[in-house]
Design an enzyme around this catalytic site. Structure first.
Site, short mmCIF file in Angstrom:
data_model
loop_
_atom_site.label_atom_id
_atom_site.label_comp_id
_atom_site.label_asym_id
_atom_site.label_seq_id
_atom_site.Cartn_x
_atom_site.Cartn_y
_atom_site.Cartn_z
N CYS A 21 -4.79 3.55 9.99
CA CYS A 21 -5.26 4.93 10.12
C CYS A 21 -6.75 4.96 10.45
CB CYS A 21 -4.97 5.73 8.86
SG CYS A 21 -5.66 5.00 7.38
N PHE A 64 0.87 -1.18 0.00
CA PHE A 64 0.00 0.00 0.00
C PHE A 64 0.91 1.24 0.00
CE2 PHE A 64 -2.20 -3.36 2.37
CZ PHE A 64 -3.40 -3.47 1.68
N1 SAH Z 1 1.91 4.27 2.69
C1 SAH Z 1 1.39 5.38 1.94
C2 SAH Z 1 -0.06 5.66 2.22
C3 SAH Z 1 -0.99 4.51 1.90
S1 SAH Z 1 -2.66 4.99 1.70
C4 SAH Z 1 2.23 6.63 2.25
O1 SAH Z 1 2.98 6.63 3.23
O2 SAH Z 1 2.13 7.60 1.51
C5 SAH Z 1 -3.40 3.52 1.19
C6 SAH Z 1 -3.08 3.09 -0.24
O3 SAH Z 1 -3.66 1.80 -0.42
C7 SAH Z 1 -3.65 3.96 -1.33
O4 SAH Z 1 -2.59 4.40 -2.15
C8 SAH Z 1 -4.57 3.02 -2.15
O5 SAH Z 1 -4.45 3.22 -3.56
C9 SAH Z 1 -4.02 1.68 -1.78
N2 SAH Z 1 -4.94 0.53 -1.86
C10 SAH Z 1 -6.22 0.45 -1.43
N3 SAH Z 1 -6.68 -0.81 -1.56
C11 SAH Z 1 -5.66 -1.55 -2.10
C12 SAH Z 1 -5.51 -2.93 -2.45
N4 SAH Z 1 -6.49 -3.80 -2.27
N5 SAH Z 1 -4.33 -3.34 -2.94
C13 SAH Z 1 -3.31 -2.46 -3.11
N6 SAH Z 1 -3.40 -1.15 -2.77
C14 SAH Z 1 -4.55 -0.70 -2.29
#
Ligand code: SAH
Length: 374
Positions: free
Chosen positions: A318, A210
Site C-alpha cells: 500500500c 499482517f
Molecule cells: N491485511 C489486513 C491489513 C493489514 S495492515 C486487512 O486486509 O485488513 C498492516 C498490519 O500489519 C497492521 O495490522 C499492523 O498491526 C501489522 N504489523 C505491522 N508491523 C508488523 C510486524 N512487524 N509483524 C506483524 N504485524 C505487523
C-alpha cells in the site's frame, strides 16, 4: 490538481483554509482551490469553473453536489457489501475529506484546513444524514495530520447519534466494527474486491501475514482446510476473533513479529498452499524506497520458500512510492532467488470505491498481485 508551496508566488493575507482563485502565470483563472497555510501541498483544486474571477460563490451547494455525486457513483460500482468508502478525497473532488460507511455507522476523516471549517463540517454532516441516513456519524482524528495542517487538537468521537459499534458484511463475510478503535477508519476497505478475488484461488493450508482484523483470513476460511493469521497487534486480533465467531469459523491467530515468524517457519520447513502478505506501508517517503523494496523482497522470498507447488501467493503493497512496475520487478527477483517460478493470475489495485484520478498519481496506491508458484 495540487500545487506545492514552492510553486506559489504569493499568499499574502490569504486566511488558512480559505477558498482561492487559482490563476496561471498570465493571470488567466484556472478555477477554485482550497488553500492550506501550513501543508507542503498549498493548494488543492476543488472546481474548474472559471466563469468569474472570484472563487466559487456558494461553497455549501458545491459540497452538497459533490457528496451526492460520490454516493451515486457508489450505487453503480459497489456490490455485495454494506461497507465501502463513500468519499475518497481527491478521487471524489473533495480534497481532504474521507467518509467510510460501515453498515449504519459513517466514519469521517478531515485531513485539511479547508475541510475543517465549521460551515464545511455542518454541510457535510447534513448532506450525509440526508443521503445515507446513518444511525450515527463518528469522526476519527489523526493527531499528526492536524499538527501538519496547524489545526487545533481534537479527539476522535461521535458527531451525531450514539451508536459506536456495529457489524458489517462484505462478500457474504461478517465483520465486527468498533468505530472508535483500530487503525484507519476501522477496516481496510480498499482490499474489499481483492478479498473476493483471492477467495476464488485459495486452498489447502493458508497463512495470512499482517492479518490485522482478519480481512483476508476470514475470506480464505471457507475455501481452505485451515487458516492462520499473524499480526503484531493484539487489539486487532481480538476483533479478528470476534469476527471469526460471527462467521462460525475457527482460525488460529498468532500475535508476533511477521519477519521473525516467517524466518522460524521457513527454517522449520513449514509448508503452505496459500500465503497472503499485506504489510504496512514500508515506503512512507521516496527516500525509503530502496529499503522498502528490500523489506518486501525478504518477506516474499520467505513466503515463496514455504509454498507448495501450485500454491497461491498474494502479495500486497500500500506504499504509493512503490510503483506497480517496481513491485513486480521485486517479485520477479524474489522468485529468481527462491528458485521458483511465479505465474501471474491477477494484478490488482484498490477497490473501485477508492477512485483513482489519472492526473493525481497519489490517488493510486494499492497493489495486490495474485500468482501461482511452481
Ligand atoms: N491485511 C489486513 C491489513 C493489514 S495492515 C486487512 O486486509 O485488513 C498492516 C498490519 O500489519 C497492521 O495490522 C499492523 O498491526 C501489522 N504489523 C505491522 N508491523 C508488523 C510486524 N512487524 N509483524 C506483524 N504485524 C505487523
Amino acid at each position: 490538481m495540487w500545487v506545492y508551496r514552492s510553486d506559489v508566488t504569493s499568499t499574502d493575507g490569504v486566511p488558512p483554509g480559505s477558498l482561492v482563485t487559482v490563476c496561471d502565470q498570465r493571470g488567466k483563472p484556472l478555477g477554485t482551490a482550497l488553500y492550506s497555510s501550513s501543508s507542503q501541498i498549498a493548494i488543492r483544486m476543488i472546481s474548474r469553473e472559471t466563469a468569474s474571477r472570484e472563487p466559487v460563490a456558494d461553497f455549501p451547494s458545491l459540497l452538497r453536489q459533490r457528496i451526492a455525486d460520490a454516493l451515486a457513483y457508489r450505487e453503480k460500482v459497489v456490490r455485495d457489501t454494506d461497507a465501502c468508502r463513500l468519499i475518497f478525497s481527491e478521487g471524489d473532488f473533495l480534497p481532504g475529506l474521507i467518509v467510510d460507511r460501515y453498515n449504519d455507522i459513517l466514519c469521517v476523516q478531515v485531513l485539511t484546513q479547508g475541510m475543517d471549517a465549521d460551515l464545511v463540517r455542518e454541510t457535510v454532516i447534513s448532506a450525509l444524514t440526508e443521503h445515507a441516513q446513518p444511525a450515527s456519524i463518528v469522526e476519527r482524528v489523526d493527531p499528526r495530520i492536524r499538527e501538519l495542517e496547524s489545526l487545533a487538537p481534537r479527539t476522535s468521537g461521535v458527531l451525531q447519534g450514539d451508536k459506536t459499534s456495529t457489524t458489517f458484511t462484505m462478500n457474504g463475510v461478517h465483520f465486527r466494527y468498533e468505530a472508535l478503535e483500530g487503525q484507519k477508519s476501522g477496516a481496510f476497505l480498499d482490499q474489499r474486491e481483492n478479498y473476493a478475488a483471492v477467495a476464488q484461488y485459495a486452498h489447502g493450508n493458508a497463512l495470512d501475514v499482517f492479518c490485522y482484523q482478519g480481512g483476508f483470513a476470514l475470506h480464505l476460511a471457507p475455501h481452505c482446510s485451515n487458516v492462520t493469521g499473524v499480526d503484531s497487534s493484539r487489539p486487532a486480533l481480538e476483533v479478528a476473533e470476534q469476527s471469526a465467531a460471527l462467521n462460525q469459523r475457527e482460525i488460529e491467530w498468532i500475535e508476533g513479529n511477521a519477519f521473525d515468524l516467517l524466518k522460524d517457519y521457513a527454517s522449520s520447513n513449514r509448508r503452505y498452499d496459500t500465503i497472503v502478505l499485506d504489510p504496512p506501508a514500508f515506503a512512507k517517503t521516496k527516500r525509503d524506497l530502496d529499503s522498502a523494496l528490500r523489506g518486501y523482497k525478504e518477506l516474499n522470498l520467505r513466503a515463496l520458500k514455504m509454498l507448495r507447488p501450485r500454491g497461491i501467493l498474494v502479495s500486497c503493497s500500500c506504499s504509493y512510492h512503490v510503483s506497480q512496475p517496481a513491485f513486480l520487478e521485486m517479485l520477479a527477483s524474489a522468485a529468481l532467488d527462491a528458485h521458483r517460478t511465479l505465474r501471474l493470475v491477477e494484478v490488482r489495485g484498490q477497490a473501485r470505491d477508492h477512485p483513482i484520478l489519472l492526473n493525481v498519481p497519489e490517488t493510486a496506491y494499492l497493489k495486490c498481485v495474485i500468482s501461482t508458484v511452481s
